[in-house]
Design an enzyme around this catalytic site. Sequence first.
Site, PDB file in Angstrom:
ATOM      1  N   CYS A  45      -5.249  -1.161   3.457  1.00 22.78           N
ATOM      2  CA  CYS A  45      -4.100  -1.743   4.136  1.00 22.78           C
ATOM      3  C   CYS A  45      -3.479  -0.614   4.936  1.00 22.78           C
ATOM      4  CB  CYS A  45      -3.129  -2.236   3.062  1.00 22.78           C
ATOM      5  SG  CYS A  45      -1.488  -2.679   3.664  1.00 22.78           S
TER       6      CYS A  45
ATOM      7  N   ASP B 208       0.815  -7.860   8.252  1.00 25.93           N
ATOM      8  CA  ASP B 208       2.041  -8.192   7.516  1.00 25.93           C
ATOM      9  C   ASP B 208       2.611  -9.524   7.973  1.00 25.93           C
ATOM     10  OD1 ASP B 208       2.133  -6.088   5.794  1.00 25.93           O
ATOM     11  OD2 ASP B 208       3.445  -4.854   7.027  1.00 25.93           O
TER      12      ASP B 208
ATOM     13  N   LYS C 251      -4.302  -1.566  -4.118  1.00 23.32           N
ATOM     14  CA  LYS C 251      -4.011  -1.754  -2.690  1.00 23.32           C
ATOM     15  C   LYS C 251      -3.661  -0.365  -2.158  1.00 23.32           C
ATOM     16  CE  LYS C 251      -0.720  -4.210   0.325  1.00 23.32           C
ATOM     17  NZ  LYS C 251       0.428  -5.153   0.280  1.00 23.32           N
TER      18      LYS C 251
ATOM     19  N   ASP D 159      -2.418   1.722   0.765  1.00 21.48           N
ATOM     20  CA  ASP D 159      -1.633   1.498   1.983  1.00 21.48           C
ATOM     21  C   ASP D 159      -1.524   2.793   2.793  1.00 21.48           C
ATOM     22  OD1 ASP D 159       0.013   0.187   3.791  1.00 21.48           O
ATOM     23  OD2 ASP D 159       1.516  -0.420   2.307  1.00 21.48           O
ATOM     24  N   MET D 160      -1.114   2.702   4.039  1.00 25.52           N
ATOM     25  CA  MET D 160      -0.906   3.870   4.910  1.00 25.52           C
ATOM     26  C   MET D 160       0.094   3.431   5.968  1.00 25.52           C
ATOM     27  SD  MET D 160      -2.222   5.572   7.938  1.00 25.52           S
ATOM     28  CE  MET D 160      -2.750   7.205   8.362  1.00 25.52           C
ATOM     29  N   ASN D 161       1.334   3.917   5.845  1.00 23.64           N
ATOM     30  CA  ASN D 161       2.403   3.318   6.636  1.00 23.64           C
ATOM     31  C   ASN D 161       2.961   4.148   7.776  1.00 23.64           C
ATOM     32  OD1 ASN D 161       3.020   0.600   5.633  1.00 23.64           O
ATOM     33  ND2 ASN D 161       3.196   1.656   3.685  1.00 23.64           N
TER      34      ASN D 161
ATOM     35  N   ARG E  37       9.299   6.120   8.919  1.00 23.02           N
ATOM     36  CA  ARG E  37       9.622   5.428   7.655  1.00 23.02           C
ATOM     37  C   ARG E  37      10.083   6.461   6.615  1.00 23.02           C
ATOM     38  NH1 ARG E  37       6.511   1.594   3.326  1.00 23.02           N
ATOM     39  NH2 ARG E  37       7.669  -0.301   3.688  1.00 23.02           N
TER      40      ARG E  37
ATOM     41  N   TRP F  18       2.118  -4.054  15.413  1.00 20.57           N
ATOM     42  CA  TRP F  18       2.406  -4.484  14.048  1.00 20.57           C
ATOM     43  C   TRP F  18       2.700  -5.993  14.068  1.00 20.57           C
ATOM     44  CZ3 TRP F  18       7.033  -6.549  12.036  1.00 20.57           C
ATOM     45  CH2 TRP F  18       7.016  -6.734  10.638  1.00 20.57           C
TER      46      TRP F  18
ATOM     47  N   ASP G 154       3.412  -4.288  -5.978  1.00 24.21           N
ATOM     48  CA  ASP G 154       3.396  -3.570  -4.697  1.00 24.21           C
ATOM     49  C   ASP G 154       4.307  -2.349  -4.750  1.00 24.21           C
ATOM     50  OD1 ASP G 154       3.593  -3.334  -1.540  1.00 24.21           O
ATOM     51  OD2 ASP G 154       2.063  -4.845  -1.910  1.00 24.21           O
ATOM     52  N   ASP G 155       4.720  -1.884  -3.614  1.00 24.36           N
ATOM     53  CA  ASP G 155       5.503  -0.665  -3.420  1.00 24.36           C
ATOM     54  C   ASP G 155       6.771  -0.657  -4.288  1.00 24.36           C
ATOM     55  OD1 ASP G 155       6.625   1.579  -2.356  1.00 24.36           O
ATOM     56  OD2 ASP G 155       6.706   0.850  -0.295  1.00 24.36           O
TER      57      ASP G 155
HETATM   58  C1  DGJ Z   1       2.973  -2.347   4.309  1.00 24.90           C
HETATM   59  C2  DGJ Z   1       2.051  -3.379   3.745  1.00 24.90           C
HETATM   60  O1  DGJ Z   1       1.347  -3.998   4.777  1.00 24.90           O
HETATM   61  C3  DGJ Z   1       2.860  -4.384   2.941  1.00 24.90           C
HETATM   62  O2  DGJ Z   1       2.024  -5.402   2.478  1.00 24.90           O
HETATM   63  C4  DGJ Z   1       3.534  -3.673   1.811  1.00 24.90           C
HETATM   64  O3  DGJ Z   1       2.591  -3.185   0.915  1.00 24.90           O
HETATM   65  C5  DGJ Z   1       4.396  -2.557   2.348  1.00 24.90           C
HETATM   66  N1  DGJ Z   1       3.678  -1.688   3.233  1.00 24.90           N
HETATM   67  C6  DGJ Z   1       4.975  -1.745   1.211  1.00 24.90           C
HETATM   68  O4  DGJ Z   1       5.655  -0.658   1.653  1.00 24.90           O
END
Ligand code: DGJ
Length: 756
Positions: free
Chosen positions: A554, A576, A504, A506-508, A471, A227, A394-395
Site C-alpha cells: 500500500c 484510498d 499491510k 504502507d508508505m505515506n 505528513r 491520490w 490499521d495505523d
Molecule cells: C494510507 C492508506 O492508504 C490507508 O489505507 C491507511 O492505512 C492510512 N495510510 C494509515 O495512515
Amino acid sequence: METIRVQKLHKEYVKWNWQAGRNEPFTEDMTLFTLTTPGSTYALAALESGYLCHVYYGKRTDDEDLSYLLHLGENPYTPKVNSRDMGTFMDTTSFEYPVYGTGDYRESAFMIRDSKGTAAVTLRYKSHRITDGKPVLSQELEDCTVRLPATFADKDEAKTLIITMEEPRTGLEAELYYTAFTGLDVITRSVVVTNKGTEPVDIERILSTSIDIECSEYDFITLNGSWARERFIERAPLHHGKQLVDSARGESSHQSNPFMALVSHNADERIGEAFGFNLVYSGNFIAQAEVTQHKRTRAVMGINPLDFRWKLESGKSFTAPEAVMVYSSEGIGKMSRTFHDLYRQHLIRGEYRDKARPVLINNWEATYFDFDTDKLISIAKEAAKSGIEMLVMDDGWFGHRNTDNSSLGDWYVNENKLKGGLGHLVDEVNKLGLKFGIWFEPEMISPDSDLYRAHPDWAIQIEGQPMSQSREQYVLDYSRKEVRDNIYSQITAILESANIEYIKWDMNRQITEPGSLKLPPERQQELWHRFVLGVYDLQNRLITDHPHLLLENCSGGGARFDPGMLFFSPQIWTSDDTDAIERLKIQHGTSVCYPASAMGAHVSDCPNHVVGRSTPFATRGNVAMVGTFGYELDITRIPEADRAEIPAQIEQFKKYNPLVRKGDQYRLADIFSDNTFDAWMFVSKDKSQAVFTAVQVLGRPNYHSRLIKLDGLDPGRKYTSSLTGEIHTGAALMNCGIAVDLSGDFSSVVIEFNAV
Ligand code: DGJ
C-alpha cells in the site's frame, strides 16, 4: 515449436555507388535471432560489424528470415561499405540497445562517464547463449545481494536469449536478456552490465528496454492520476518528439504508473494492435515514446536517469530491472488478459497466489486513530457474526501514536490503547474465529520517535539542508543495512509476539532532499535506487522467513501499484478512494495491466469519506467483489439494513471469486469516454461459466434498457442467464447483447451465465 531460432546468414546486397554512378554488390554476414510466442514475433540481428539491430516486433510471422527488413528499399547504410555515411547509419538504424554519444541522437538507453570524464559508448556483439527457463535477476551490494523482482518461468515455460555486447574502450560488458514465454505473448528484457576493465566507470543511464518500431500512426496510452484517483487512462495520438511519463518521487507514484502502451488508432477492447510495456520496478522510472524523423517510434523504459549515477568498480555488475513487453493483435482487452495471466502465473509468489484470500475488515475508515482493545473486539464480534474472516488493525497501535504526527519507527505496542497487549487482543480475535492482521509503515521515521532521537542520521537528508516533512514524517535511509536490520528485528518481534497472519505495508510520503549521511559523495546519486533495493531486501526477508504471511502493499492508497510490489505481495491496496463510483475508473484503469486478483477493494460506509457520495450497499459490494474484497467500516454502527446484507454479499463474493481470481476479464464499457455506466465480466478459462456486472452511474430519464454486448464466451455454446432463465448462444450474447434494465442512480446488477 522453437521459441528462439538462431540463424547464421550470408546476405548479398547491391549498393548504389554515387561516385562511380553504378550498382555494386557486397555481402554481409549476420546472426539473426527470432523469438516466437503464440501470437507474436520478435527479431533482432547482430551484424558483421558488431551492431545489434532491431528487425521486427509484432504479429507472429513464421517467415524464417526477416532480415530483409533491415534494408527496406533504402540505400544500405551499412558500416562495412558506407563508412562515409556512418552518421546516417547511427541516426536511422533500428538498434536494440542504443548508446549515447556516437551519432544516434534519439533517446539512448545506455550512457556512461569514464575515468577521463567523457561519455561516448560503443557496444559490439561478442557472443550469445540460450538457456531454458529464465535466470534470476539480482544486485550485489557491499553487504548483501538483493534479488530483484522479476517474472519467473520453469525450464519448459520459457527460453532466454542472452546476448553479450562489449564496450572496447572501457572494458564494460553488457548482457542483454530476452525471455520469450512459450504460452503467452510476452517478451521480457533486462540488462546486466559488468565492468571487465581496470578503471571504475559511472553509469549515468541504463534503461531496461528500447525498441524501434514502425508505428508512428499509433496512440500512446498511459495510466495517470493523483491520490484518490490513481491510474486513470490517458490516450493521445503519438506525434513527433518525445512523449513521456515518469516518476522522480522515489516510488512508482500516484501520478504515473510504470506502464505505457502503443496502440493502433483503431484499437479498442476487441480489435487493433497493442504493444504494452510495464517495468518491474517500484522507484523512479521513465516510459517514453519518441517519434523520430522517419516516423519510426522509439519506445524506452527503465530507471529514471534524472539524478541517477552508479559507480561501477572493476569486476562489479549492475542489473537493470526487468521490462515486460506484451503484444496483442486482438485489441487492448487481449493485451490486458496477457498481463493478467503473466502476473498471476509468473510474478506473484507464495501460498496466496492461488488461494482465496480471507474476507477482511479493516478499522481505518471505522476508527482512524481512535480505537482501543475493546473497540477492536466489538468490531471483530460483529464481523464474526456476518462471516468476515480477518480483522486488520490499521495505523495507530504503536509508540504513542494518536494522530499522524509521531512514533513511526517505534514498532512496539501502545499499551495505553491496547490494554493487555497485542497477544491478548489477537487471542480474543482468534477466539472469535477471525485471523488477525496488522499495519506497518516500515520505511518511515517520525521526528517525534525514540528511533529518531537515537538515530537522527538514519533519515534521508542532506547535511546543512533543511529537511522537508511530509505528513510530519521523514523517510528512512534504506540504503543502510543497519537501518533495515533494526526495522526488521522490530517487525519480527511483533510477529513473534502474537498470531499475526497478514501485514499491510504502507508508505505515506515521497523522498525529498535525496542524500545519505553514509554514502560517499561519489555514490550519493545511487541513493534513489539503493533505497528501492533496500525495500526489496526487506520484503524478501519478510516473506521468506514468514512463508504463510499474507502481505498487502500500500502507499498512501495506490501509489505503489506496480509489478515490483506484486513480486512480494499478491495484493496491493488500490486506492484510498473507496467510493464505488470512483472505483469504476480506478479499477478499470488498474486492470489495463494488473489482475483483479491483486486489487485491494473494500466496501466502506456512506457518505463516502473521500467524495461524500452515498451509494447503495449492494453496489459497493458488487464493485469491491472484483478485487480482494473486504470491509472498511464500523460494522457496529452502520445501518442495520446494510449489516444484514453482509452475509449474502460474502456468499456472492465467494461464489464468484474463483472466476475473478483465475478467469479472463473482459471490459464491456469504457467509463472514461462514457461515464454514465460501466460493465465487465469474468469468464472461466474453459468458457463454461461467466459472471457479468453492470453499474449505472446516474439514472437516465426516458431511456429504455441498455443493450450490452458480452464478450469472451464460446459463440457455439448455449448459456443460461441467472437473471432471466433464458438460454441463448454465446454468439447471440456477444453479437447482439443482453438488455440490462437499471433504474436509479448508482444501481447495479450481477448476472451469472452457465453453459448448458
Ligand atoms: C494510507 C492508506 O492508504 C490507508 O489505507 C491507511 O492505512 C492510512 N495510510 C494509515 O495512515
